[in-house]
Each structure stands twice: as C-alpha cells, then as structure tokens.
Design a protein around this motif. Structure first.
Motif, PDB file in Angstrom:
ATOM      1  N   ASP A 131      28.744   1.740   2.113  1.00  0.00           N
ATOM      2  CA  ASP A 131      28.810   0.438   1.530  1.00  0.00           C
ATOM      3  C   ASP A 131      29.962   0.197   0.314  1.00  0.00           C
ATOM      4  OD1 ASP A 131      27.157  -0.747   3.389  1.00  0.00           O
ATOM      5  OD2 ASP A 131      25.510  -0.090   2.134  1.00  0.00           O
ATOM      6  N   PRO A 132      30.640  -0.836  -0.055  1.00  0.00           N
ATOM      7  CA  PRO A 132      30.707  -1.916   1.130  1.00  0.00           C
ATOM      8  C   PRO A 132      31.579  -1.372   2.189  1.00  0.00           C
ATOM      9  CG  PRO A 132      32.217  -2.306  -0.699  1.00  0.00           C
ATOM     10  CD  PRO A 132      31.506  -1.089  -1.169  1.00  0.00           C
ATOM     11  N   ARG A 133      31.829  -2.363   3.203  1.00  0.00           N
ATOM     12  CA  ARG A 133      32.668  -1.963   4.458  1.00  0.00           C
ATOM     13  C   ARG A 133      34.034  -1.755   3.692  1.00  0.00           C
ATOM     14  NH1 ARG A 133      31.104  -7.216   7.499  1.00  0.00           N
ATOM     15  NH2 ARG A 133      31.275  -8.044   5.372  1.00  0.00           N
ATOM     16  N   ILE A 134      34.933  -1.090   4.358  1.00  0.00           N
ATOM     17  CA  ILE A 134      36.617  -1.299   3.970  1.00  0.00           C
ATOM     18  C   ILE A 134      36.960  -2.742   4.318  1.00  0.00           C
ATOM     19  CG2 ILE A 134      36.921  -0.265   6.395  1.00  0.00           C
ATOM     20  CD1 ILE A 134      39.213   1.242   4.976  1.00  0.00           C
ATOM     21  N   SER A 135      37.724  -3.086   3.445  1.00  0.00           N
ATOM     22  CA  SER A 135      38.064  -4.432   3.362  1.00  0.00           C
ATOM     23  C   SER A 135      39.630  -4.790   2.926  1.00  0.00           C
ATOM     24  CB  SER A 135      37.389  -5.289   2.370  1.00  0.00           C
ATOM     25  OG  SER A 135      35.889  -5.066   2.484  1.00  0.00           O
ATOM     26  N   SER A 136      40.221  -5.870   3.256  1.00  0.00           N
ATOM     27  CA  SER A 136      41.556  -6.179   3.297  1.00  0.00           C
ATOM     28  C   SER A 136      42.537  -5.149   3.428  1.00  0.00           C
ATOM     29  CB  SER A 136      41.504  -6.825   1.583  1.00  0.00           C
ATOM     30  OG  SER A 136      40.524  -7.713   1.337  1.00  0.00           O
ATOM     31  N   VAL A 137      42.553  -4.748   4.591  1.00  0.00           N
ATOM     32  CA  VAL A 137      43.559  -3.734   5.031  1.00  0.00           C
ATOM     33  C   VAL A 137      44.574  -4.505   5.780  1.00  0.00           C
ATOM     34  CG1 VAL A 137      44.364  -1.587   6.272  1.00  0.00           C
ATOM     35  CG2 VAL A 137      42.272  -1.651   4.678  1.00  0.00           C
ATOM     36  N   GLU A 138      45.782  -4.566   5.597  1.00  0.00           N
ATOM     37  CA  GLU A 138      46.754  -5.317   6.045  1.00  0.00           C
ATOM     38  C   GLU A 138      47.865  -4.592   6.863  1.00  0.00           C
ATOM     39  OE1 GLU A 138      48.209  -8.890   3.733  1.00  0.00           O
ATOM     40  OE2 GLU A 138      46.466  -8.578   2.355  1.00  0.00           O
ATOM     41  N   PHE A 139      48.371  -5.059   7.834  1.00  0.00           N
ATOM     42  CA  PHE A 139      49.583  -4.549   8.641  1.00  0.00           C
ATOM     43  C   PHE A 139      50.394  -5.571   8.946  1.00  0.00           C
ATOM     44  CE2 PHE A 139      45.953  -1.971   9.839  1.00  0.00           C
ATOM     45  CZ  PHE A 139      46.328  -0.559   9.633  1.00  0.00           C
ATOM     46  N   GLU A 140      51.788  -5.648   8.393  1.00  0.00           N
ATOM     47  CA  GLU A 140      52.681  -6.825   8.527  1.00  0.00           C
ATOM     48  C   GLU A 140      54.090  -6.360   8.558  1.00  0.00           C
ATOM     49  OE1 GLU A 140      54.286  -9.714   5.106  1.00  0.00           O
ATOM     50  OE2 GLU A 140      52.076  -9.990   5.466  1.00  0.00           O
ATOM     51  N   ASN A 141      54.656  -6.988   9.842  1.00  0.00           N
ATOM     52  CA  ASN A 141      56.256  -7.027  10.088  1.00  0.00           C
ATOM     53  C   ASN A 141      56.802  -5.892  10.156  1.00  0.00           C
ATOM     54  OD1 ASN A 141      58.334  -8.697  10.270  1.00  0.00           O
ATOM     55  ND2 ASN A 141      59.049  -8.499   8.150  1.00  0.00           N
ATOM     56  N   PHE A 142      56.140  -4.978  11.062  1.00  0.00           N
ATOM     57  CA  PHE A 142      56.921  -3.901  11.359  1.00  0.00           C
ATOM     58  C   PHE A 142      56.608  -3.431  12.921  1.00  0.00           C
ATOM     59  CE2 PHE A 142      53.071  -1.952   9.317  1.00  0.00           C
ATOM     60  CZ  PHE A 142      52.857  -0.985  10.228  1.00  0.00           C
ATOM     61  N   CYS A 143      57.313  -2.448  13.539  1.00  0.00           N
ATOM     62  CA  CYS A 143      57.109  -2.407  14.944  1.00  0.00           C
ATOM     63  C   CYS A 143      56.304  -0.903  15.135  1.00  0.00           C
ATOM     64  CB  CYS A 143      58.466  -1.942  15.616  1.00  0.00           C
ATOM     65  SG  CYS A 143      58.431  -1.751  17.312  1.00  0.00           S
ATOM     66  N   ILE A 144      55.266  -0.957  16.065  1.00  0.00           N
ATOM     67  CA  ILE A 144      54.822   0.260  16.671  1.00  0.00           C
ATOM     68  C   ILE A 144      55.220   0.606  17.880  1.00  0.00           C
ATOM     69  CG2 ILE A 144      52.599   1.727  16.799  1.00  0.00           C
ATOM     70  CD1 ILE A 144      51.495   0.035  14.779  1.00  0.00           C
ATOM     71  N   ASP A 145      55.803   1.544  18.269  1.00  0.00           N
ATOM     72  CA  ASP A 145      56.226   1.735  19.572  1.00  0.00           C
ATOM     73  C   ASP A 145      55.711   3.095  20.183  1.00  0.00           C
ATOM     74  OD1 ASP A 145      57.916   2.039  21.763  1.00  0.00           O
ATOM     75  OD2 ASP A 145      59.795   2.083  21.107  1.00  0.00           O
ATOM     76  N   GLY A 146      55.206   2.866  21.442  1.00  0.00           N
ATOM     77  CA  GLY A 146      54.597   3.986  22.027  1.00  0.00           C
ATOM     78  C   GLY A 146      55.473   4.897  22.919  1.00  0.00           C
ATOM     79  N   LEU A 147      56.918   4.213  23.203  1.00  0.00           N
ATOM     80  CA  LEU A 147      57.920   5.048  23.873  1.00  0.00           C
ATOM     81  C   LEU A 147      58.087   5.261  25.145  1.00  0.00           C
ATOM     82  CD1 LEU A 147      58.567   7.954  21.020  1.00  0.00           C
ATOM     83  CD2 LEU A 147      59.958   5.793  21.221  1.00  0.00           C
ATOM     84  N   HIS A 148      57.053   5.882  25.716  1.00  0.00           N
ATOM     85  CA  HIS A 148      56.710   6.102  27.363  1.00  0.00           C
ATOM     86  C   HIS A 148      55.697   5.940  27.787  1.00  0.00           C
ATOM     87  CE1 HIS A 148      61.161   7.535  27.462  1.00  0.00           C
ATOM     88  NE2 HIS A 148      60.809   8.212  26.317  1.00  0.00           N
TER      89      HIS A 148
END
Length: 452
Positions: A131-148
């Motif tokens: 406690d407390p729970r993990i909070s307010s993590v943000e991912f913004e405006n980029f690319c995640i590419d698994g490729l194949h």
C-alpha cells in the motif's frame, strides 16, 4: 533551482539507448529511487520524474521494470505505419515504398519470451505490491513495435498474430494510469492491465496486435476513449472482466479482431457513440453482464475483401449473433446495425444471420435500434492485386445492386426471459417466446395504411 527529475534517454551515462533502451530506462528508474527516498518532506517527497525518448529507433533487449509512482515516459511521435500491409506486399516491391517501418519515438521489442510466461515478453512490466497501490504512471506519444509474428505451422508467420510479446503489462493493482497518444503494433498483446482503477486509455493507435486492450482481474471507474484500434482474428480488440463503471466511447474500431468488445462480468458500464467494423459475427459479446448501457453505436459487419486475409476468420458461425448477450437488465438502445454480406459467405450455408441474440438472463431492454441487412445480387471477387486500402474502402463505399438480406433481427433463447423488445424489427424477423417476452414490432406499410 535546477530540478533533476527530467531525463533524456540519449543523454544518460549508463548504457546505449539505441542498442538497449531497456537497460537505460531501468538505470534511470534506479536513479530516481535512489534520489527520492523520503516519503514525507515539506508535504512532498516523491514527485516522480519524466523520461523522454526523442524520435529515433531504439532496440529493447532488457525488459523495463517499473515499481514507482508518478513516472511519465513520453516520446515525440507514435510513428504508426501498417506492418501487415507491408508484409503482404511482395518483398521485391519494398524498394518502391516510401516508408518501410514505423517511425517516431520507436521502441523495437527484441525480447525472447519464455514459453508459458506471458510476463517475460512484456516490453514494460509494471509491478509493485503493498500500500498504496502504484499510481499515476503515464505512457505517452511513442511507438512500441513487436516487429514480427512467428509461424504457427501454417507457413504464413506474419499473419499469425502470435509472438508472445506485450507492449505494456501492468501486473499489480493500480490507480490513475494514463496511456495516451501511443502507437502499438505487431505485439500479441498490446496493453494488458490487472485490477485497474481510474484508468484512461485515450487517443491511441493500437492495431495489428493479437489483442489490443485487455482489462483483467477486476476494476472500476475507467475509460477507453477516442482510440483507433483493430486486433487480429485470434484476439480481442477490447476485453474487460469483473468491471464496474467502465466507459467505452468515441472509439473507431476496425477489423479484424475475433470480437470488437468482449465484456465478462461487467456491471453498470457504458458502450456509447463508437464506430465498430468487423468481418465476423460476435462483434459485441457480453457474458454474465448486468445493467449496462449500449447506445448510439454504429455496427458494421461485412466480408473480408483483401485477398491475403481471406482464409482467416474467428471461427464463429452467423447464428451466434453480431451482438451476443448473456446477462440481465442491460439496455441496447438506438444503435445503427448494418450487415452487408453475400449469402455464399454465411456459415452454415443457408443460415439466416442473427443480429441481436439474447442467450440467457432476464429483463433486458432492446429498443429503437435500426437494423439494415443487405446482400448483393452479383458479387465480383476482389482483384488479386488490390491494395488493402483500396479493397477495404471499396467494400465500405459500395452500394451497387444491394437487396434485402433475410435475417433474424432479434433471437431470444429459451433461457432468456422477461425481456422487452420495442421498435427494433418486424415480427417476422423476431424469434422468441412471445408469451415470455414483451414485443412491439415495427409496423408494416399495410398496417400503417389501415391505421391511417
């Protein structure tokens, strides 16, 4: 006074972000934790930090592990471009393409997932217990590419939607996470979160993934809004289980997910003002769901027009229903539902496709939905050399030689009772026990004339 809570991955003393951005980001997180140890200093103490990823290609060989709140990872462009289209173009034509790979701030996921260990294939693993729970993590405006993708034995690896990779995997209960403006592509699982509270998945481009957004475990008071998304024929575009207060709105969801929205044990939530397009039945599936509002959506089901994908589907037959409801006290109101398909593509042969199917439960309210079902008299097969864009747009805009398609507009199974179905279809398009359900059909023209 200078604050040291802004990091640029290209300006950090540990690792090389171009060969392994995972090592770099993990080192930055370790530095944040080392500097922000006190939880209560002058009514503050752990403000978190921003990690910036400039435009560029960054290989990820080490999984990023996040266990701190108030962390924002941001880039300078989601960089999406279709990999599926490229992989289904003969390789000798690649030299004529303006763009080959996704761009922007792009992370190339080079992980080798362990068989049976879903977490091992996650580019970003978020996990913290206590406690407390993990909070307010943000991912913004980029690319995640698994490729194949990888071969499943059929000799067509790039169309399997399988590779064991996940873009963002949140394993712990969390509060107030934001995933915004991302480009997520060619991963078996785009975004997977457990036990979400006040989550926002907004304005992303998540497509050509086996599954796009999965809300697992349980959750509440979250939203999936204003996204462009489309999963593969094996998986979900949006999946949620054991959720209350979920808002799914203003999304434009395109093929070819095995379902568009799949809700399991979801209560008192809303699916409104979306545009849904699918090549298969089972667009909206509700299992053990209660008191949900499904309203003002546009559903379109037609047939796959693009030759490279014609052999694939989700395995469901057309009597499953475009909208398949198991549950009670749900409202399906004022939706526009279009099915336009040539009868030779219906399964099993000769079936009347079911549009709305109530399978079990009671006291569902189905009212004022407009169902348009059409077929073509003479279907011309797709040109073998048509582009994906030309094939799909051509199919969407084609209105020539359309005639009425015989359907079961509303089918109520014996295990579904005391439902109210109003002004959604004519009586001859409804299949139900009329003694166990309230039904008011759309009048026929002859009946209107008699009344006038």
């Amino acid at each position: 006074m200078k604050r040291n809570n802004y990091y640029d991955v290209t300006d950090w003393q540990v690792g090389n972000p171009y060969t392994d951005i995972g090592e770099v980001i993990n080192s930055i997180i370790a530095d944040i934790k080392n500097r922000q140890k006190d939880t209560n200093v002058n009514d503050g103490g752990k403000p978190g930090a921003v990690i910036y990823i400039p435009s560029g290609d960054y290989h990820l060989k080490t999984q990023v592990k996040i266990d701190i709140s108030y962390l924002k990872i941001q880039g300078s462009g989601h960089g999406f471009v279709s990999s599926s289209i490229r992989y289904n173009v003969p390789k000798e034509q690649w030299k004529n393409l303006h763009d080959i790979w996704p761009g922007g701030s792009r992370i190339l996921v080079d992980l080798e997932p362990l068989k049976g260990d879903e977490r091992s294939g996650a580019a970003f693993l978020v996990e913290r217990e206590g406690d407390p729970r993990i909070s307010s993590v943000e991912f913004e405006n980029f690319c995640i590419d698994g490729l194949h993708f990888v071969d499943d034995g059929n000799g067509d690896p790039e169309n399997t939607y399988l590779n064991g990779k996940t873009g963002i995997y949140v394993a712990s209960a969390q509060d107030s996470f934001r995933i915004t403006g991302m480009g997520i592509i060619y991963l078996e699982h785009g975004v997977t979160l457990y036990n979400s509270d006040a989550l926002s998945v907004h304005d992303n481009f998540i497509a050509e993934c086996g599954n796009c957004v999965e809300l697992r475990g349980a959750g509440q008071a979250s939203k999936i809004t204003d996204n462009l998304m489309g999963a593969g024929y094996r998986g979900y575009t949006i999946f949620a289980e054991n959720f209350g207060g979920l808002l799914i709105t203003s999304n434009n969801i395109f093929p070819r997910g095995k379902s568009i929205v799949h809700l399991k044990g979801v209560l008192r939530s809303s699916v409104t003002a979306n545009r849904f397009h699918s090549f298969y039945p089972g667009m909206l599936i509700m299992e053990n769901c209660r008191e949900n509002l499904i309203s003002s959506n546009h559903f379109l089901r037609d047939h796959e027009p693009w030759p490279p994908m014609l052999e694939y589907d989700n395995g469901l037959e057309d009597d499953f229903g475009l909208i398949h409801i198991q549950g009670s006290s749900n409202s399906l109101i004022a939706n526009h539902i279009s099915e336009t398909i040539e009868q030779q593509y219906l399964k099993p042969a000769g079936v009347k496709p079911i549009i709305i199917r109530l399978v079990s439960g009671r006291e569902n309210y189905i009212a004022n939905n407009h169902i348009v079902a059409t077929t073509k008299i003479d279907k011309k097969e797709s040109e073998e050399n048509q582009s994906c864009f030309d094939a799909q747009v051509g199919a969407l805009l084609s209105m020539d030689e359309l005639v009425k398609l015989p359907i079961e507009a509303v089918h109520v199974d014996e295990a579904s009772l005391n439902n109210i179905i109003l002004d959604t279809c004519r009586e001859n398009e409804a299949v139900m026990d009329f003694a166990e359900n309230v039904f008011r059909g759309i009048p026929c023209l002859s009946q209107s004339a008699e009344l006038s």
